[in-house]
Motif scaffolding. Structure first.
Motif, PDB file in Angstrom:
ATOM      1  N   GLY A 167      12.853   2.656 -11.515  1.00 26.97           N
ATOM      2  CA  GLY A 167      13.709   1.994 -10.598  1.00 26.97           C
ATOM      3  C   GLY A 167      12.963   2.066  -9.105  1.00 26.97           C
ATOM      4  N   PHE A 168      12.393   3.096  -8.731  1.00 27.92           N
ATOM      5  CA  PHE A 168      11.652   3.089  -7.662  1.00 27.92           C
ATOM      6  C   PHE A 168      10.560   2.113  -7.636  1.00 27.92           C
ATOM      7  CE2 PHE A 168       8.341   5.119  -4.804  1.00 27.92           C
ATOM      8  CZ  PHE A 168       9.164   5.165  -3.516  1.00 27.92           C
ATOM      9  N   GLY A 169       9.776   1.918  -8.706  1.00 32.85           N
ATOM     10  CA  GLY A 169       8.805   0.884  -8.676  1.00 32.85           C
ATOM     11  C   GLY A 169       9.173  -0.529  -8.567  1.00 32.85           C
ATOM     12  N   LEU A 170      10.471  -0.739  -9.041  1.00 30.86           N
ATOM     13  CA  LEU A 170      11.056  -2.239  -9.163  1.00 30.86           C
ATOM     14  C   LEU A 170      11.724  -2.255  -7.641  1.00 30.86           C
ATOM     15  CD1 LEU A 170      13.136  -2.279 -12.335  1.00 30.86           C
ATOM     16  CD2 LEU A 170      11.151  -3.528 -11.571  1.00 30.86           C
ATOM     17  N   LEU A 171      11.897  -1.203  -6.885  1.00 36.29           N
ATOM     18  CA  LEU A 171      12.376  -1.358  -5.534  1.00 36.29           C
ATOM     19  C   LEU A 171      11.118  -1.567  -4.652  1.00 36.29           C
ATOM     20  CD1 LEU A 171      14.862  -0.991  -3.657  1.00 36.29           C
ATOM     21  CD2 LEU A 171      14.374   1.396  -3.492  1.00 36.29           C
ATOM     22  N   ILE A 172      10.196  -1.062  -4.862  1.00 35.67           N
ATOM     23  CA  ILE A 172       9.158  -1.290  -4.139  1.00 35.67           C
ATOM     24  C   ILE A 172       8.531  -2.834  -4.296  1.00 35.67           C
ATOM     25  CG2 ILE A 172       6.442  -0.733  -4.117  1.00 35.67           C
ATOM     26  CD1 ILE A 172       6.991   1.946  -4.201  1.00 35.67           C
ATOM     27  N   LEU A 173       8.603  -3.042  -5.628  1.00 33.02           N
ATOM     28  CA  LEU A 173       8.216  -4.753  -6.013  1.00 33.02           C
ATOM     29  C   LEU A 173       9.427  -5.479  -5.340  1.00 33.02           C
ATOM     30  CD1 LEU A 173       6.812  -6.595  -7.886  1.00 33.02           C
ATOM     31  CD2 LEU A 173       8.490  -6.292  -9.520  1.00 33.02           C
ATOM     32  N   SER A 174      10.639  -5.331  -4.989  1.00 31.92           N
ATOM     33  CA  SER A 174      11.476  -6.289  -4.524  1.00 31.92           C
ATOM     34  C   SER A 174      11.448  -6.345  -3.015  1.00 31.92           C
ATOM     35  CB  SER A 174      12.846  -5.829  -4.887  1.00 31.92           C
ATOM     36  OG  SER A 174      13.184  -4.395  -4.201  1.00 31.92           O
ATOM     37  N   VAL A 175      11.052  -5.131  -2.410  1.00 29.30           N
ATOM     38  CA  VAL A 175      10.755  -5.092  -0.981  1.00 29.30           C
ATOM     39  C   VAL A 175       9.228  -5.951  -0.529  1.00 29.30           C
ATOM     40  CG1 VAL A 175       9.821  -3.692   1.186  1.00 29.30           C
ATOM     41  CG2 VAL A 175      11.709  -3.014  -0.474  1.00 29.30           C
ATOM     42  N   TYR A 176       8.287  -6.000  -1.707  1.00 27.93           N
ATOM     43  CA  TYR A 176       7.130  -6.653  -1.473  1.00 27.93           C
ATOM     44  C   TYR A 176       7.550  -8.014  -1.854  1.00 27.93           C
ATOM     45  CZ  TYR A 176       2.611  -8.870  -2.513  1.00 27.93           C
ATOM     46  OH  TYR A 176       1.344  -9.459  -2.839  1.00 27.93           O
ATOM     47  N   ALA A 177       8.217  -8.480  -2.777  1.00 26.76           N
ATOM     48  CA  ALA A 177       8.539  -9.948  -2.829  1.00 26.76           C
ATOM     49  C   ALA A 177       9.117 -10.444  -1.608  1.00 26.76           C
ATOM     50  CB  ALA A 177       9.552 -10.081  -4.248  1.00 26.76           C
ATOM     51  N   TRP A 178      10.354  -9.673  -1.404  1.00 25.14           N
ATOM     52  CA  TRP A 178      11.019 -10.093   0.120  1.00 25.14           C
ATOM     53  C   TRP A 178      10.014 -10.479   1.336  1.00 25.14           C
ATOM     54  CZ3 TRP A 178      16.192 -11.195   1.066  1.00 25.14           C
ATOM     55  CH2 TRP A 178      16.348 -11.590   2.331  1.00 25.14           C
TER      56      TRP A 178
ATOM     57  N   THR B 220       6.945 -10.936   1.248  1.00 26.13           N
ATOM     58  CA  THR B 220       5.826 -12.185   0.868  1.00 26.13           C
ATOM     59  C   THR B 220       6.573 -13.508   1.150  1.00 26.13           C
ATOM     60  OG1 THR B 220       4.792 -10.656  -0.798  1.00 26.13           O
ATOM     61  CG2 THR B 220       4.461 -13.261  -1.224  1.00 26.13           C
ATOM     62  N   ALA B 221       8.094 -13.599   0.638  1.00 23.53           N
ATOM     63  CA  ALA B 221       8.670 -14.744   0.636  1.00 23.53           C
ATOM     64  C   ALA B 221       8.899 -15.119   2.196  1.00 23.53           C
ATOM     65  CB  ALA B 221       9.998 -14.627   0.169  1.00 23.53           C
ATOM     66  N   ASN B 222       8.947 -14.103   3.157  1.00 23.72           N
ATOM     67  CA  ASN B 222       8.869 -14.303   4.497  1.00 23.72           C
ATOM     68  C   ASN B 222       7.710 -15.084   5.165  1.00 23.72           C
ATOM     69  OD1 ASN B 222      11.404 -13.094   5.272  1.00 23.72           O
ATOM     70  ND2 ASN B 222      10.527 -11.167   5.692  1.00 23.72           N
ATOM     71  N   ALA B 223       6.615 -15.134   4.470  1.00 29.80           N
ATOM     72  CA  ALA B 223       5.643 -15.721   4.961  1.00 29.80           C
ATOM     73  C   ALA B 223       5.560 -17.486   4.417  1.00 29.80           C
ATOM     74  CB  ALA B 223       4.466 -15.240   4.196  1.00 29.80           C
ATOM     75  N   PHE B 224       6.564 -17.798   3.531  1.00 30.09           N
ATOM     76  CA  PHE B 224       6.625 -19.003   3.438  1.00 30.09           C
ATOM     77  C   PHE B 224       7.172 -19.971   4.520  1.00 30.09           C
ATOM     78  CE2 PHE B 224       7.869 -17.761  -1.491  1.00 30.09           C
ATOM     79  CZ  PHE B 224       6.580 -17.535  -1.645  1.00 30.09           C
TER      80      PHE B 224
ATOM     81  N   PRO C 104      11.683 -22.740   1.012  1.00 26.06           N
ATOM     82  CA  PRO C 104      11.118 -22.337  -0.158  1.00 26.06           C
ATOM     83  C   PRO C 104      11.248 -20.854  -0.414  1.00 26.06           C
ATOM     84  CG  PRO C 104       9.504 -23.540   1.305  1.00 26.06           C
ATOM     85  CD  PRO C 104      10.915 -23.483   1.871  1.00 26.06           C
ATOM     86  N   ASP C 105      11.597 -20.281   0.726  1.00 31.95           N
ATOM     87  CA  ASP C 105      11.957 -18.761   0.596  1.00 31.95           C
ATOM     88  C   ASP C 105      13.307 -18.337  -0.028  1.00 31.95           C
ATOM     89  OD1 ASP C 105      13.357 -19.674   2.724  1.00 31.95           O
ATOM     90  OD2 ASP C 105      12.919 -17.848   3.985  1.00 31.95           O
ATOM     91  N   TYR C 106      14.076 -19.395  -0.280  1.00 29.74           N
ATOM     92  CA  TYR C 106      15.498 -18.917  -0.600  1.00 29.74           C
ATOM     93  C   TYR C 106      15.543 -18.380  -2.165  1.00 29.74           C
ATOM     94  CZ  TYR C 106      20.368 -19.776  -2.122  1.00 29.74           C
ATOM     95  OH  TYR C 106      21.544 -19.783  -2.675  1.00 29.74           O
ATOM     96  N   PHE C 107      14.790 -18.910  -3.121  1.00 28.83           N
ATOM     97  CA  PHE C 107      15.057 -18.269  -4.439  1.00 28.83           C
ATOM     98  C   PHE C 107      14.418 -16.919  -4.364  1.00 28.83           C
ATOM     99  CE2 PHE C 107      13.509 -17.778  -8.839  1.00 28.83           C
ATOM    100  CZ  PHE C 107      14.773 -17.495  -9.474  1.00 28.83           C
ATOM    101  N   PRO C 108      12.901 -16.807  -3.830  1.00 33.23           N
ATOM    102  CA  PRO C 108      12.531 -15.780  -4.024  1.00 33.23           C
ATOM    103  C   PRO C 108      13.103 -14.591  -3.275  1.00 33.23           C
ATOM    104  CG  PRO C 108      10.910 -17.239  -3.426  1.00 33.23           C
ATOM    105  CD  PRO C 108      12.151 -17.969  -3.426  1.00 33.23           C
ATOM    106  N   LYS C 109      13.876 -14.824  -2.052  1.00 31.00           N
ATOM    107  CA  LYS C 109      14.685 -13.662  -1.492  1.00 31.00           C
ATOM    108  C   LYS C 109      16.052 -13.402  -2.180  1.00 31.00           C
ATOM    109  CE  LYS C 109      13.053 -14.406   3.166  1.00 31.00           C
ATOM    110  NZ  LYS C 109      13.407 -14.798   4.730  1.00 31.00           N
TER     111      LYS C 109
END
Length: 148
Positions: free
Chosen positions: A9-20, A22-26, A36-41
């Motif tokens: 769960g902690f690893g997936l939480l870190i992955l979700s923060v990273y994905a969020w 990264t999506a801000n850079a779209f 384009p950032d809608y679905f990744p967020k």
């Protein structure tokens, strides 16, 4: 299993923060709809919520929940991996719809489903439904092979 759930769960939480992040850079939306950032967020948010729930979950029983032991279980696991590799190789040649129907059929057989009407109807409906949603509703191009 609780410690494993917390670590995953902690690893997936870190992955979700990273994905969020990264999506801000779209690039931003042009005002005609979601950008384009809608679905990744959305996906990152769902992953974050589910990972927090996994971290806080208490198990009712201790011990191995999913134990892969014995020759038949290992053989099924390896066969499933081989089916996925063959799927990746054949999707360009046969097309997405046909390859997905065949891999769905193979996986249902590996899971122990033996009723042929269920196997055929489910595999055709699942692959046709996914193809319809992506190709016609979302306008995402999918590979078409020699059969379709």
């Amino acid at each position: 299993m609780t410690m494993a759930n917390r670590v995953i769960g902690f690893g997936l939480l870190i992955l979700s923060v990273y994905a969020w992040l990264t999506a801000n850079a779209f690039p931003s939306s042009n005002g005609l709809g979601p950008g384009p950032d809608y679905f990744p967020k959305i996906a990152a948010s769902a992953l974050g919520v589910l990972s927090i729930l996994l971290i806080g979950r208490k198990e009712k029983q201790d011990g191995a929940v999913y134990a892969v032991s014995g020759k038949p279980a290992v053989l099924l696991f390896v066969t499933g991996i081989i089916v996925m590799m063959v799927y990746v190789l054949f999707v360009q040649w046969l097309g997405f719809t046909v390859s997905s129907a065949l891999v769905t059929l193979a996986w249902m057989i590996l899971m122990g489903i033996r009723k042929w009407t269920t196997l055929i109807v489910a595999s055709v409906l699942i692959s046709a439904g996914i193809s319809y949603v992506f190709e016609f509703l979302l306008s995402v191009p999918i590979p078409h092979g020699i059969l379709y």
